[in-house]
Design an enzyme around this catalytic site. Structure first.
Site, PDB file in Angstrom:
ATOM      1  CE  LYS A  94      11.452  28.459   4.295  1.00 26.08           C
ATOM      2  NZ  LYS A  94      10.444  29.203   3.493  1.00 26.08           N
ATOM      3  CD  GLN A 115      13.470  26.162  -2.870  1.00 24.82           C
ATOM      4  OE1 GLN A 115      13.072  26.821  -3.816  1.00 24.82           O
ATOM      5  NE2 GLN A 115      14.274  26.655  -1.953  1.00 24.82           N
ATOM      6  CE  LYS A 118      17.544  26.928  -4.869  1.00 21.70           C
ATOM      7  NZ  LYS A 118      16.973  28.137  -5.440  1.00 21.70           N
ATOM      8  CE  LYS A 130       9.878  29.037  -6.120  1.00 22.69           C
ATOM      9  NZ  LYS A 130      11.123  29.629  -5.605  1.00 22.69           N
ATOM     10  N   GLY A 169       8.890  34.165  -0.405  1.00 24.06           N
ATOM     11  CA  GLY A 169       8.716  34.953  -1.630  1.00 24.06           C
ATOM     12  C   GLY A 169       9.489  34.383  -2.802  1.00 24.06           C
ATOM     13  CG  ASP A 170      10.565  32.814  -6.891  1.00 19.96           C
ATOM     14  OD1 ASP A 170      11.679  32.365  -6.605  1.00 19.96           O
ATOM     15  OD2 ASP A 170      10.185  32.920  -8.079  1.00 19.96           O
ATOM     16  CB  THR A 214      18.741  35.463  -2.638  1.00 16.58           C
ATOM     17  OG1 THR A 214      17.708  34.959  -1.805  1.00 16.58           O
ATOM     18  CG2 THR A 214      18.923  34.550  -3.829  1.00 16.58           C
ATOM     19  CG  ASN A 245      15.096  40.049  -2.804  1.00 15.09           C
ATOM     20  OD1 ASN A 245      15.698  38.982  -2.777  1.00 15.09           O
ATOM     21  ND2 ASN A 245      15.043  40.861  -1.767  1.00 15.09           N
ATOM     22  CB  SER A 382      13.854  31.075   4.512  1.00 17.74           C
ATOM     23  OG  SER A 382      13.369  32.132   3.734  1.00 17.74           O
TER      24      SER A 382
END
Ligand code: NDP
Length: 450
Positions: A94, A115, A118, A130, A169-170, A214, A245, A382
Site C-alpha cells: 500500500k 511506507q 508508516k 510506492k 495519490g501522492d 494527511t 493536498n 486509505s
C-alpha cells in the site's frame, strides 16, 4: 542521536549502499532507520537473525516499465513508470503514486521503504509499496493527463489488486488522476474492484475525509505532541510549506485549532500574509485554476509579500510544518528556525528535513514529529476506504474523522512510549522507527524466510 549506528548495523548499511549505487534518497532513508535500531539489537539480538534487516531493506519486487502516450500535437511521448512492492508481511502493498519529473528508482525506493514503517505504525493490515513516473503534469491538458494515466495503468493493472497491491495519490496525483487510473483499471479487468486504489471520488467508492486526512492527521499528531509539554496551538505563529493536498488541509486544521498560518509556498516561491493565509483563495488558485502561488499576492495586493526562490524557513515562527517534498528543509534552515524561536516541527511531507537538520532540531529540544508517523493519517484513511469498499459501506465525514484522530493519537502514544522504553525520551524518530520495526519484523519472523 538518531544517526549513531552500531557495528553490525554499519556493516549492513555499507552492503546496502554498495548493492544500490547512486540511490542517495534510499540510502538516506535506510540510514535513518538503521540509525535508530542499535538499542533494539543490543536488547534483542534475535531481531538481527536470519538476515531479517537485510531482507527488510530489499524490496520484494521492483517493476519498471515504459509508458508511451500521444500528446495534443500528435507527438509520441515516452515516460518511465515504477512500482516498488517493498514488503507485504502485514498486508497488501500500500502506498501512493507520484508523478513528478524528479521521480527515479531511488526516490520511489525511499518512499516505499518509509511506507513500510508508516503503515506498520497505523496497526492496520497494510504492507508497504510506492510507485510513480517521471511524467510532469504541469501545463499538460486534461486530455493529455487522461491519456497518460490510461497508458500508465495499461501496464500497472497486471501487478495490482485489492488483495495484492493498492496504490493511491501522492505529489502530482490527486482525485482527477485517481479517477482516470481507476477507470482504465475497470475497463481492462472488467471488474468493479473499488478496493484496488484509494483516494477515489465519493461517487465511486471514495472515503469521506480522505482528502483532508494527511494534513489533519499531521496536525492531530502535533497537537498531541505539544500537549505532552502542556502546550497548545492557540495563537501560535505557523508556517506550512507547499500548497498542495497536504499543505492545504494542514493549514485548515492548524487554523481551526487556533494557530495563525502566515506563509505557504510552491516550487517557485512563497507568500507571506501576516493577516493569516486565506485558504479559500489558495484553493481557488491551486486546486481550481491549477495556478501558481504568486497569483495569491497578485490578487491580494500590497498586504501580501511574494518571494521568488528563497527559503520559507527564514520567516520567524513557532510551528513549522514542511509539507512539500523531501530534503526541502536544510541544516541552515534548521539553524534559522531555532534562532527564531521554533518550538515544534511536524513533517507533513516524506523526509522533508535533511539528516543534519533533524539532528540540530533534536539537539535544540524542538519537538520533532517525523513524517513516517506524523503523515500516516493519509494512508490510515486509505485503509478505512478499503474497509468501506470491502463492506460496501460509506461512512459519514464525522465517523471517519473520529477514527482518524484516534489513529493519530495512538501512533503518537506508541512512538512516545517506545522512545521512553528504549531510554530515549522525547525522541519520536527513534520511537517511530523502533515501533514500526518491531511490528514488521515480528510478522516477518513468523512467516519464515521468504
Ligand atoms: P501535491 O502534488 O498536492 O502538492 C505538492 C506541493 O509541494 C506543491 O505545492 C508543489 O509545488 C510542492 N513541491 C513539489 N515538489 C517540489 C519541489 N521539488 N520543490 C519545492 N516544492 C515542491 O502533493 P501532496 O500534498 O500530496 O504531497 C506533499 C508531500 O506529502 C509529499 O512529500 C508526499 O509524499 C507527502 N505525503 C502525501 C500524502 C497524501 O495523502 N497526499 C500522504 C503522506 C505523505 P508545485 O505546485 O510548484 O509543484
Amino acid at each position: 542521536m538518531s544517526y549513531e549506528i552500531n557495528q553490525k548495523l554499519t556493516k549492513i548499511l555499507d552492503q546496502i549502499i554498495e548493492r544500490n549505487p547512486g540511490e542517495k534518497e534510499f540510502h538516506q532513508a535506510v540510514h535513518e532507520v538503521l540509525g535508530s535500531l542499535g538499542p533494539v539489537i543490543s536488547k534483542h539480538p534475535e531481531y538481527a537473525d536470519d538476515a531479517i534487516i537485510e531482507r527488510l531493506c530489499e524490496p520484494e519486487r521492483q517493476i519498471v516499465f515504459r509508458i508511451p502516450w500521444i500528446d495534443d500535437k500528435g507527438t509520441v511521448q515516452i515516460n518511465r513508470g515504477f512500482r516498488v512492492q517493498f514488503n507485504s508481511a502485514l498486508g497488501p502493498y500500500k502506498g501512493g503514486l507520484r508523478f513528478h519529473p524528479s521521480v527515479n528508482i531511488s526516490i520511489i525506493k525511499f518512499l516505499g521503504f518509509e511506507q513500510i514503517f508508516k503503515n506498520a505504525l497505523t496497526e492496520m493490515a497494510i504492507g508497504g509499496g510506492k510507485g510513480g513516473s517521471d511524467f510532469n503534469p504541469r501545463d499538460r491538458s486534461e486530455k493529455e493527463i487522461m491519456r497518460f494515466c490510461q497508458s500508465f495503468m495499461s501496464e500497472l493493472y497486471r501487478h495490482i489488486g485489492e488483495n495484492t497491491d493498492v496504490p493511491a495519490g501522492d505529489i502530482g496525483v490527486g482525485g482527477r488522476e485517481i479517477g482516470y487510473l481507476f477507470g482504465q483499471y475497470k475497463r481492462l479487468t472488467n471488474r468493479y474492484e473499488s478496493g484496488v486504489i484509494t483516494g477515489k471520488g465519493i461517487p465511486y467508492g471514495g472515503s469521506r475525509s480522505r482528502i483532508e486526512a494527511t494534513g489533519y492527521g499531521a496536525v492531530y499528531f502535533l497537537e498531541r505532541m505539544l500537549s505532552t509539554k502542556n502546550q497548545s496551538l492557540e495563537q501560535r505563529r505557523a508556517i506550512v510549506s507547499g500548497s498542495g493536498n497536504v499543505a492545504i488541509y494542514t493549514i485548515q486544521k492548524l487554523t481551526a485549532l487556533g494557530a495563525k498560518v502566515i506563509a505557504c509556498s510552491d516550487s517557485n516561491g512563497y507568500i507571506i500574509d501576516e493577516a493569516g493565509i486565506d485558504l479559500n483563495l489558495v484553493q481557488e488558485i491551486k486546486e481550481k485554476e491549477r495556478g501558481r502561488i504568486s497569483q495569491y499576492a497578485d490578487k491580494k495586493g500590497n498586504s501580501v509579500k511574494y518571494i521568488q526562490n528563497g527559503s520559507i524557513w527564514d520567516i520567524p515562527c513557532e510551528i513549522a510544518m514542511p509539507s512539500a517534498t523531501q530534503n526541502e528543509l536544510t541544516n541552515k534552515d534548521a539553524r534559522t528556525l531555532i534562532k527564531n524561536g521554533l518550538i515544534a516541527l511536524g513533517e507533513g511531507a516524506n523526509m522533508p528535513c535533511t539528516p543534519k537538520a533533524v539532528e540540530l532540531l533534536q539537539e535544540a529540544n524542538v519537538l520533532f514529529a517525523p513524517g513516517k508517523a506524523a503523515n500516516a493519517g493519509g494512508v490510515a484513511t486509505s485503509a478505512l476506504e478499503m474497509q468501506q469498499n470491502a463492506s460496501r459501506e460509506s461512512w459519514t465525514f464525522e465517523e471517519t474523522e473520529i477514527r482518524l484522530s484516534k489513529i493519530m493519537h495512538n501512533i503518537h502514544d506508541r512512538c512516545y512510549e517506545t522512545a521512553e522504553q528504549y531510554g530515549l525520551p522525547g525522541n519520536y524518530v527513534s520511537g517511530a522507527n523502533i515501533a514500526g520495526f518491531l511490528r514488521i519484523t515480528d510478522a516477518m519472523r513468523a512467516l519464515g524466510i521468504i
